[in-house]
Scaffold this active site. Structure first.
Site, mmCIF file in Angstrom:
data_model
loop_
_atom_site.group_PDB
_atom_site.id
_atom_site.type_symbol
_atom_site.label_atom_id
_atom_site.label_comp_id
_atom_site.label_asym_id
_atom_site.label_seq_id
_atom_site.Cartn_x
_atom_site.Cartn_y
_atom_site.Cartn_z
ATOM 1 N N ASP A 57 0.834 -1.207 0.000
ATOM 2 C CA ASP A 57 0.000 0.000 0.000
ATOM 3 C C ASP A 57 0.871 1.259 0.000
ATOM 4 O O ASP A 57 0.566 2.248 -0.663
ATOM 5 C CB ASP A 57 -0.938 -0.007 1.220
ATOM 6 C CG ASP A 57 -1.865 -1.214 1.197
ATOM 7 O OD1 ASP A 57 -2.388 -1.536 0.121
ATOM 8 O OD2 ASP A 57 -2.049 -1.848 2.256
ATOM 9 N N HIS B 3 -5.675 -3.666 5.365
ATOM 10 C CA HIS B 3 -5.283 -3.947 3.982
ATOM 11 C C HIS B 3 -6.458 -4.537 3.198
ATOM 12 O O HIS B 3 -6.435 -5.699 2.797
ATOM 13 C CB HIS B 3 -4.068 -4.883 3.945
ATOM 14 C CG HIS B 3 -3.673 -5.228 2.527
ATOM 15 N ND1 HIS B 3 -3.118 -4.311 1.662
ATOM 16 C CD2 HIS B 3 -3.808 -6.368 1.814
ATOM 17 C CE1 HIS B 3 -2.921 -4.862 0.486
ATOM 18 N NE2 HIS B 3 -3.331 -6.116 0.542
HETATM 19 N N1 LIG Z 1 -0.621 -8.567 1.667
HETATM 20 C C1 LIG Z 1 -0.677 -8.132 0.422
HETATM 21 O O1 LIG Z 1 -0.463 -6.949 0.165
HETATM 22 C C2 LIG Z 1 -0.964 -9.071 -0.689
HETATM 23 C C3 LIG Z 1 -1.409 -10.338 -0.432
HETATM 24 N N2 LIG Z 1 -1.639 -11.224 -1.450
HETATM 25 C C4 LIG Z 1 -2.100 -12.558 -1.078
HETATM 26 O O2 LIG Z 1 -1.006 -13.476 -1.130
HETATM 27 C C5 LIG Z 1 -1.518 -14.802 -1.302
HETATM 28 C C6 LIG Z 1 -0.723 -15.545 -2.353
HETATM 29 O O3 LIG Z 1 -0.876 -14.972 -3.611
HETATM 30 P P1 LIG Z 1 -0.155 -15.604 -4.907
HETATM 31 O O4 LIG Z 1 1.256 -15.898 -4.623
HETATM 32 O O5 LIG Z 1 -0.503 -14.754 -6.041
HETATM 33 O O6 LIG Z 1 -0.944 -17.000 -5.028
HETATM 34 P P2 LIG Z 1 -0.469 -18.329 -5.789
HETATM 35 O O7 LIG Z 1 -1.648 -19.204 -5.896
HETATM 36 O O8 LIG Z 1 0.259 -17.976 -7.033
HETATM 37 O O9 LIG Z 1 0.583 -18.967 -4.801
HETATM 38 C C7 LIG Z 1 0.231 -19.464 -3.555
HETATM 39 C C8 LIG Z 1 1.174 -20.579 -3.195
HETATM 40 O O10 LIG Z 1 0.800 -21.048 -1.905
HETATM 41 C C9 LIG Z 1 0.965 -22.443 -1.927
HETATM 42 N N3 LIG Z 1 0.187 -23.058 -0.851
HETATM 43 C C10 LIG Z 1 -1.136 -23.319 -0.788
HETATM 44 N N4 LIG Z 1 -1.416 -23.927 0.381
HETATM 45 C C11 LIG Z 1 -0.266 -24.027 1.057
HETATM 46 C C12 LIG Z 1 0.101 -24.544 2.332
HETATM 47 N N5 LIG Z 1 -0.795 -25.101 3.133
HETATM 48 N N6 LIG Z 1 1.383 -24.490 2.681
HETATM 49 C C13 LIG Z 1 2.300 -23.916 1.879
HETATM 50 N N7 LIG Z 1 2.031 -23.416 0.675
HETATM 51 C C14 LIG Z 1 0.763 -23.468 0.282
HETATM 52 C C15 LIG Z 1 0.508 -22.882 -3.310
HETATM 53 O O11 LIG Z 1 1.003 -24.179 -3.625
HETATM 54 C C16 LIG Z 1 1.115 -21.778 -4.160
HETATM 55 O O12 LIG Z 1 2.412 -22.124 -4.587
HETATM 56 C C17 LIG Z 1 -2.993 -14.626 -1.639
HETATM 57 O O13 LIG Z 1 -3.770 -14.890 -0.499
HETATM 58 C C18 LIG Z 1 -3.105 -13.163 -2.016
HETATM 59 O O14 LIG Z 1 -4.394 -12.657 -1.820
HETATM 60 C C19 LIG Z 1 -1.419 -10.875 -2.740
HETATM 61 C C20 LIG Z 1 -0.959 -9.626 -3.055
HETATM 62 C C21 LIG Z 1 -0.754 -8.597 -2.063
HETATM 63 O O1 LIG Z 2 -5.896 -7.386 -4.260
HETATM 64 C C1 LIG Z 2 -5.569 -8.529 -3.911
HETATM 65 O O2 LIG Z 2 -6.328 -9.487 -3.837
HETATM 66 C C2 LIG Z 2 -4.144 -8.746 -3.544
HETATM 67 C C3 LIG Z 2 -3.726 -7.669 -2.640
HETATM 68 O O3 LIG Z 2 -3.928 -7.713 -1.448
HETATM 69 C C4 LIG Z 2 -3.193 -6.449 -3.242
HETATM 70 O O4 LIG Z 2 -2.804 -6.439 -4.417
HETATM 71 O O5 LIG Z 2 -3.138 -5.444 -2.519
#
Ligand SMILES: NC(=O)C1=CN([C@@H]2O[C@H](COP(=O)(O)OP(=O)(O)OC[C@H]3O[C@@H](n4cnc5c(N)ncnc54)[C@H](O)[C@@H]3O)[C@@H](O)[C@H]2O)C=CC1
Ligand SMILES: O=C([O-])CC(=O)C(=O)O
Length: 411
Positions: free
Chosen positions: A241, A268
Site C-alpha cells: 500500500d 489492507h
Molecule cells: N498482503 C498483500 O499486500 C498481498 C497479499 N496477497 C495474497 O497473497 C496470497 C498468495 O498470492 P499468490 O502468490 O498470487 O498466489 P499463488 O496461488 O500464485 O501462490 C500461492 C502458493 O501457496 C501455496 N500453498 C497453498 N497452500 C499451502 C500450504 N498449506 N502451505 C504452503 N504453501 C501453500 C501454493 O502451492 C502456491 O504455490 C494470496 O492470499 C493473495 O491474496 C497478494 C498480493 C498482495
Molecule cells: O488485491 C488482492 O487481492 C491482492 C492484494 O492484497 C493487493 O494487491 O493489494
C-alpha cells in the site's frame, strides 16, 4: 569518495583483495568483505549507479538507504578489522518463505536471495518447490537455498529461522473481495503459524496471505494458544500500500520517486486502506479532487491488478518487491540498525482496534515503537475516513479471532 577499507565485498566468487589480504584464499563463498563500491554492485535492487544507495530503483527508501549505507560503512570497517584474524560471514540470517512456489513466492524468493544479509533461504510449499530452489540456487549470492515440500518437511524448513514470510494461499479472481478468500486461507495460515510456534517461536513473522485484516488476528490467536505470542514480532505486510501510494503520488505530482513517502494506515482491504496524503513527505499540497482520486486509486490498486490479470491472480511482482523491502528492513533491524521504519499491520493501541496498520520503528526485538504522530492533526477528510474504516476492520479482526477460537473448540 573517501577512501574505503581495503577489504572488498565479494559473493562466492574470486575475491578482489587488498594487498594485506593477498595471502588469503581467493575464493571464499560467504567470506564477505565490504567496501562501499562493491556494496552498490552487489545489492542488485539498488542499481549499479547507487554508490550512495539512493538509486531510484532501490526498494529501500531514501532514509533507509542512508541508514543502510551508514551501517554498511561501519560494518565494513569492523569487518576489515575482524578480517585480519578471522573470516566472519556477514550474511547471517535465515529466512523461510512458506508458499515459495507461488506467484509471489517465486519472485520474492529471488529478491531475498539477493540480500547480503541472508545466509540461508528455506523455500517451503506443498508442491513444485524443488525446481524453484534448484533454479535459485545457481545465483552466485551468499545464501544457501534449500527446498522443503509438504507437511512432513515443514518443521525442518522452520528450525533456526529468523524471519518467516507467509504468502501461501489462494489469490482473488475478478469480482471477489479479499474476504472471499477467508474460507480457504484462514486454515492455511492457521496450520502454518502452528508450525512456526512449534519450531521458531522467536522468529519475525510476516503475513502476506489475504485477508490480512483477519489472517493476522488468526496468527496472534494461534501463537497465544501455543503460549509463544510476542506481539512485537507479528506483522501483517501492508508495504504494498505504501509502495503504491508513493508511486501514484510521485506520478501525480511529478516528484522524484525516491523522495516520496506516504504513510498508509488502517488495514489492507478496500476502505480500510487509508493513505494519509496530508503527511506526505516532501510536503505537497493536493486539491480535494486529487485527494479523493488518489485515495480511491490506492484503495483499489489491488483490484486494478486483479482485473487486469483477468482471472490469472492478483499482484505478485509488486507484492514480491514490497515484501522483499519489508524483509530487508526486518533483517537490518535484527542486525542492529537503529533507524528502520516501515508501515505494518500490527497489534496496536493507536486506536480502539486491537490491530491497526501504521508506521512502526523496527528493532532487534521487533516493533520497538508505534509512531502515533501520523494520526495527529489529520485533515477532516482523513479523520472521517478513519472513523468510517473502523467498523469494517473491527469485523474482520473479530472474524479472525472467532475462527481461531472455533478451531480450538472443535479440536
Ligand atoms: N498482503 C498483500 O499486500 C498481498 C497479499 N496477497 C495474497 O497473497 C496470497 C498468495 O498470492 P499468490 O502468490 O498470487 O498466489 P499463488 O496461488 O500464485 O501462490 C500461492 C502458493 O501457496 C501455496 N500453498 C497453498 N497452500 C499451502 C500450504 N498449506 N502451505 C504452503 N504453501 C501453500 C501454493 O502451492 C502456491 O504455490 C494470496 O492470499 C493473495 O491474496 C497478494 C498480493 C498482495
Ligand atoms: O488485491 C488482492 O487481492 C491482492 C492484494 O492484497 C493487493 O494487491 O493489494
Amino acid at each position: 569518495m573517501a577512501a574505503t577499507p581495503a577489504a572488498t565485498f565479494s559473493i562466492g566468487t574470486t575475491s578482489s583483495l587488498g594487498s594485506k589480504m593477498s595471502s588469503l584464499p581467493q575464493s571464499k563463498p560467504c567470506a564477505l568483505r565490504l567496501n562501499q563500491n562493491s556494496l552498490k554492485s552487489f545489492s542488485g535492487l539498488k542499481a549499479a549507479s547507487s554508490v550512495n544507495c539512493e538509486s531510484e530503483s532501490s526498494f529501500l527508501g531514501k532514509e533507509s538507504s542512508a541508514a543502510l549505507r551508514g551501517s554498511f560503512a561501519q560494518k565494513a570497517q569492523k569487518a576489515d578489522r575482524r578480517f585480519q584474524y578471522n573470516f566472519q560471514p556477514r550474511a547471517s540470517y535465515k529466512v523461510a518463505v512458506l508458499g515459495a512456489a507461488g506467484g509471489i513466492g517465486q519472485p520474492l524468493s529471488l529478491l531475498i536471495k539477493m540480500s547480503p544479509l541472508v545466509s540461508d533461504l528455506h523455500l517451503y510449499d506443498i508442491a513444485n518447490v524443488k525446481g524453484v530452489a534448484a533454479d535459485l540456487s545457481h545465483c552466485n549470492t551468499p545464501s544457501k537455498v534449500r527446498d522443503f515440500t509438504g507437511n512432513s518437511e515443514l518443521a525442518n524448513a522452520l528450525k533456526g529461522v529468523n524471519v518467516v514470510v507467509i504468502p501461501a494461499g489462494v489469490p482473488r479472481k475478478p469480482g471477489m473481495t479479499r474476504d472471499d478468500l477467508f474460507n480457504i486461507n484462514a486454515g492455511i495460515v492457521k496450520n502454518l503459524v502452528e508450525a512456526v510456534a512449534d519450531n521458531c517461536p522467536d522468529a519475525f513473522l510476516h503475513i502476506i496471505s489475504n485477508p490480512v485484516n483477519s489472517t493476522v488476528p488468526i496468527a496472534a490467536e494461534v501463537l497465544k494458544q501455543k503460549g509463544v505470542y510476542d506481539p512485537k514480532k507479528l506483522f501483517g505486510v501492508s508495504t504494498l500500500d505504501v509502495v503504491r501510494a508513493n508511486t501514484f503520488v510521485a506520478q501525480q505530482k511529478n516528484l522524484k520517486l525516491i523522495d516520496v513517502d506516504v504513510p498508509v494506515v488502517g488495514g489492507h482491504a478496500g476502505i480500510t486502506i487509508l493513505p494519509l496524503l496530508s503527511k506526505t513527505k516532501p510536503s505537497v499540497s493536493f486539491t480535494d479532487e486529487e485527494i479523493q482520486q488518489l485515495t480511491v486509486r490506492i484503495q483499489n490498486a489491488g483490484t486494478e491488478v486483479v482485473e487486469a490479470k483477468a482471472g490469472a491472480g492478483s499482484a505478485t511482482l509488486s507484492m514480491a518487491y514490497a515484501a522483499a523491502r519489508f524483509v530487508e528492513s526486518s533483517l537490518r533491524a535484527l542486525d542492529g540498525d537503529g533507524d528502520v521504519y516501515e508501515c505494518s499491520y500490527v497489534q496496536s493501541d493507536l486506536t480502539e482496534l486491537p490491530f491497526f496498520a501504521s508506521r512502526i520503528k523496527l528493532g532487534r526485538k521487533g516493533v520497538e515503537a508505534i509512531i502515533s504522530s501520523d494520526l495527529q492533526g489529520l485533515t477532516e477528510y482523513e479523520q472521517k475516513a478513519l472513523e468510517a474504516l473502523k467498523p469494517e476492520l473491527k469485523a474482520s479482526i473479530e472474524k479472525g479471532i472467532s475462527f481461531a477460537h472455533k478451531q480450538t473448540v472443535a479440536a
